[in-house]
Design an enzyme around this catalytic site. Structure first.
Site, mmCIF file in Angstrom:
data_model
loop_
_atom_site.group_PDB
_atom_site.id
_atom_site.type_symbol
_atom_site.label_atom_id
_atom_site.label_comp_id
_atom_site.label_asym_id
_atom_site.label_seq_id
_atom_site.Cartn_x
_atom_site.Cartn_y
_atom_site.Cartn_z
ATOM 1 N N HIS A 1 -1.416 61.542 77.626
ATOM 2 C CA HIS A 1 -1.913 62.005 78.756
ATOM 3 C C HIS A 1 -3.366 61.470 78.917
ATOM 4 O O HIS A 1 -4.114 61.875 77.868
ATOM 5 C CB HIS A 1 -1.713 63.459 78.885
ATOM 6 C CG HIS A 1 -2.484 64.028 79.981
ATOM 7 N ND1 HIS A 1 -1.802 63.792 81.432
ATOM 8 C CD2 HIS A 1 -3.602 64.671 80.275
ATOM 9 C CE1 HIS A 1 -2.565 64.381 82.359
ATOM 10 N NE2 HIS A 1 -3.600 64.976 81.688
ATOM 11 N N SER A 2 -3.684 61.069 80.036
ATOM 12 C CA SER A 2 -5.145 60.746 80.227
ATOM 13 C C SER A 2 -5.520 59.485 79.240
ATOM 14 O O SER A 2 -6.779 59.307 79.164
ATOM 15 C CB SER A 2 -6.091 61.811 80.259
ATOM 16 O OG SER A 2 -5.661 62.798 80.969
#
Length: 173
Positions: free
Chosen positions: A10-11
């Site tokens: 994520h990210s």
């Protein structure tokens, strides 16, 4: 990228970190054909090349044309002609950009879409030609807009085409 259930990534958008390294080439495919050919071209390249393979693309099916030579590794590709706005994207956001252009067409907005393909070096002549034609640019990517590739592309467009722009360059991250 989102939408694939890979929370451990994520990210993560480290492309700008690597783009700052002198002599390092950065490319990212948006479709199976580019993925195949970019890997072949990276192997043959005398410089080190990082290929960002968006996980979302692993499930995408599509033809690979083995009969037609690929376009140069560091060239952007015009995917859709337009006259009202240039939409620049790379990797998994290219599909999203094309979908946005279809929605724009339904609303009477003619959007040109360019797949950047190469993040270092960036094919500025292709970008500049498109933005000169449309007078507007939006850069879309799955990364923060602060101190990013979109920041650099936006700055270069503004520096080189200030008097041709109808509106400020926008970044979506």
């Amino acid at each position: 990228g989102g939408g694939i259930g890979a929370v451990e990534h994520h990210s993560e958008s480290p492309e700008a970190y690597f783009a700052h390294t002198a002599g390092l080439r950065i490319v990212t495919p948006s479709n199976p054909n580019d993925a195949y050919w970019m890997i072949q071209q990276a192997i043959d390249n005398p410089d080190p090349v990082i290929i960002f393979e968006p996980k979302r693309r692993y499930w995408q099916k599509g033809p690979v044309n083995l009969d037609t030579p690929p376009m140069p590794l560091h060239s952007a590709r015009l995917l859709r002609e337009g006259s009202d706005l240039t939409l620049l994207a790379y990797g998994p956001m290219v599909t999203t950009a094309l979908q946005a252009a279809e929605i724009g067409a339904e609303e009477g907005v003619n959007i040109e879409v360019i797949d950047l393909r190469s993040l270092s070096p960036i094919d500025y002549p292709t970008i500049f030609a498109s933005v000169q034609k449309t007078g507007r640019a939006v850069i879309v990517h799955e990364a923060p807009t602060n101190v990013s590739l979109s920041s650099e592309i936006s700055a270069r467009i503004t520096e080189n085409l200030f008097y041709q722009l109808e509106a400020p360059v926008l970044r979506v991250g």
